[in-house]
Design a protein around this motif. Structure first.
Motif, mmCIF file in Angstrom:
data_model
loop_
_atom_site.group_PDB
_atom_site.id
_atom_site.type_symbol
_atom_site.label_atom_id
_atom_site.label_comp_id
_atom_site.label_asym_id
_atom_site.label_seq_id
_atom_site.Cartn_x
_atom_site.Cartn_y
_atom_site.Cartn_z
ATOM 1 N N ALA A 170 15.331 5.407 7.022
ATOM 2 C CA ALA A 170 14.029 5.314 6.354
ATOM 3 C C ALA A 170 13.474 6.673 5.965
ATOM 4 C CB ALA A 170 13.033 4.597 7.282
ATOM 5 N N GLU A 171 14.068 7.757 6.440
ATOM 6 C CA GLU A 171 13.513 9.088 6.174
ATOM 7 C C GLU A 171 13.432 9.382 4.681
ATOM 8 O OE1 GLU A 171 15.887 11.762 8.492
ATOM 9 O OE2 GLU A 171 14.462 11.739 10.164
ATOM 10 N N MET A 172 14.497 9.151 3.929
ATOM 11 C CA MET A 172 14.510 9.446 2.500
ATOM 12 C C MET A 172 13.526 8.563 1.723
ATOM 13 S SD MET A 172 15.731 11.566 0.311
ATOM 14 C CE MET A 172 17.185 12.247 1.091
ATOM 15 N N PRO A 173 13.538 7.249 1.901
ATOM 16 C CA PRO A 173 12.542 6.428 1.205
ATOM 17 C C PRO A 173 11.107 6.805 1.565
ATOM 18 C CG PRO A 173 14.304 5.049 2.042
ATOM 19 C CD PRO A 173 14.517 6.408 2.621
ATOM 20 N N CYS A 174 10.882 7.171 2.823
ATOM 21 C CA CYS A 174 9.525 7.568 3.229
ATOM 22 C C CYS A 174 9.125 8.870 2.539
ATOM 23 C CB CYS A 174 9.447 7.722 4.748
ATOM 24 S SG CYS A 174 9.210 6.153 5.635
ATOM 25 N N ARG A 175 10.058 9.797 2.423
ATOM 26 C CA ARG A 175 9.752 11.029 1.682
ATOM 27 C C ARG A 175 9.396 10.706 0.239
ATOM 28 N NH1 ARG A 175 14.617 13.568 3.704
ATOM 29 N NH2 ARG A 175 14.177 14.621 5.664
ATOM 30 N N TYR A 176 10.130 9.784 -0.336
ATOM 31 C CA TYR A 176 9.917 9.432 -1.736
ATOM 32 C C TYR A 176 8.523 8.812 -1.954
ATOM 33 C CZ TYR A 176 10.379 7.074 -6.211
ATOM 34 O OH TYR A 176 10.160 6.639 -7.502
ATOM 35 N N TYR B 24 5.848 11.441 -1.443
ATOM 36 C CA TYR B 24 5.780 12.347 -2.611
ATOM 37 C C TYR B 24 5.140 11.627 -3.796
ATOM 38 C CZ TYR B 24 7.316 15.308 -6.473
ATOM 39 O OH TYR B 24 7.341 16.100 -7.592
ATOM 40 N N SER B 25 5.503 10.357 -4.019
ATOM 41 C CA SER B 25 4.938 9.609 -5.131
ATOM 42 C C SER B 25 3.439 9.410 -4.938
ATOM 43 C CB SER B 25 5.608 8.225 -5.233
ATOM 44 O OG SER B 25 6.975 8.378 -5.524
ATOM 45 N N GLY B 26 3.040 9.189 -3.686
ATOM 46 C CA GLY B 26 1.624 9.016 -3.410
ATOM 47 C C GLY B 26 0.846 10.283 -3.693
ATOM 48 N N LYS B 27 1.423 11.424 -3.315
ATOM 49 C CA LYS B 27 0.737 12.703 -3.574
ATOM 50 C C LYS B 27 0.709 12.992 -5.074
ATOM 51 C CE LYS B 27 2.009 14.798 0.842
ATOM 52 N NZ LYS B 27 2.848 15.789 1.503
ATOM 53 N N GLY B 28 1.841 12.703 -5.767
ATOM 54 C CA GLY B 28 1.918 12.970 -7.206
ATOM 55 C C GLY B 28 0.937 12.086 -7.970
ATOM 56 N N GLY C 198 0.812 -1.201 0.000
ATOM 57 C CA GLY C 198 0.000 0.000 0.000
ATOM 58 C C GLY C 198 0.842 1.246 0.000
ATOM 59 N N PRO C 199 0.225 2.397 -0.188
ATOM 60 C CA PRO C 199 0.970 3.666 -0.206
ATOM 61 C C PRO C 199 1.523 4.009 1.177
ATOM 62 C CG PRO C 199 -1.398 4.056 -0.266
ATOM 63 C CD PRO C 199 -1.216 2.582 -0.405
ATOM 64 N N GLY C 200 2.671 4.662 1.169
ATOM 65 C CA GLY C 200 3.286 5.076 2.425
ATOM 66 C C GLY C 200 3.926 3.940 3.195
#
Length: 201
Positions: free
Chosen positions: A186-192, A195-199, A87-89
């Motif tokens: 995990a901070e960078m992958p979580c940001r990614y 962001y992908s989920g919002k995009g 799932g997302p996130g």
């Protein structure tokens, strides 16, 4: 002549008690020897009993030492992996957990499993022998829900441990993940993924 003989008889009779009384010191010596033997037997028995009790105590202490388990664990590494199909996130990553044997006897750490809302951890099936005071690194798989994984609540990880007496025991240890190497990695992958989920929306 008979009168003289009577006097001699009386004298001889008078000496008999003295002779029988002369055996009293021999009896005292025999009693003293017996008392000494009894005391010696008591001392030997006490010493032997003390040695037996000491050996039993040492054996019991060794069994307790071999059966006792004390662990300290903390995250040391996270990397690889990425977003999964959960799932997302949500990201799935590889990590490591440092485990210190804080007990008095050698142990072998096997399974390591932990779960709470936002994060799941499971080992990859490799066991680690640890001497007293030694540190081992356990490879783990992490499933992280980025929005809730790194709250302040610690993650309780359950370890399967084989002790020196070849018994398998389960031991739990609360691992702080907030601010840990897992959190930072995990901070960078979580940001990614965020962001992908919002995009994508």
């Amino acid at each position: 002549m008979s009168a003289v003989h009577e006097v001699i008889d009386l004298d001889e009779h008078d000496h008999r008690p003295a002779e029988s009384g002369g055996t009293t010191p021999a009896r005292l010596v025999a009693r003293r020897k017996m008392n000494v033997r009894l005391v010696a037997a008591f001392v030997v028995g006490a010493v032997l009993g003390g040695v037996g009790v000491s050996e039993l105590r040492d054996s019991r202490d060794e069994r307790e030492r071999n059966a006792s388990v004390a662990l300290v664990a903390f995250p040391t590494y996270i990397g690889g992996g990425g977003s999964g199909s959960d799932g997302p996130g949500v990201i799935q990553m590889n990590g490591q957990l440092a485990v210190i044997n804080a007990g008095p006897a050698p142990i072998t750490v096997g399974a390591a499993v932990g779960q709470r809302p936002g994060i799941q951890v499971r080992d990859t099936g490799q066991s680690r022998p640890l001497r007293p005071g030694g540190t081992g690194w356990i490879d783990v798989k992490l499933r992280i829900e980025c929005s809730t994984a790194f709250e302040s609540e610690p993650l309780s990880i359950r370890f399967s441990v084989e002790t020196a007496d070849r018994q398998v025991r389960e031991v739990s240890y609360p691992v702080a993940v907030k601010g840990s190497a897992w959190h930072q990695g995990a901070e960078m992958p979580c940001r990614y993924v965020s962001y992908s989920g919002k995009g994508g929306g």
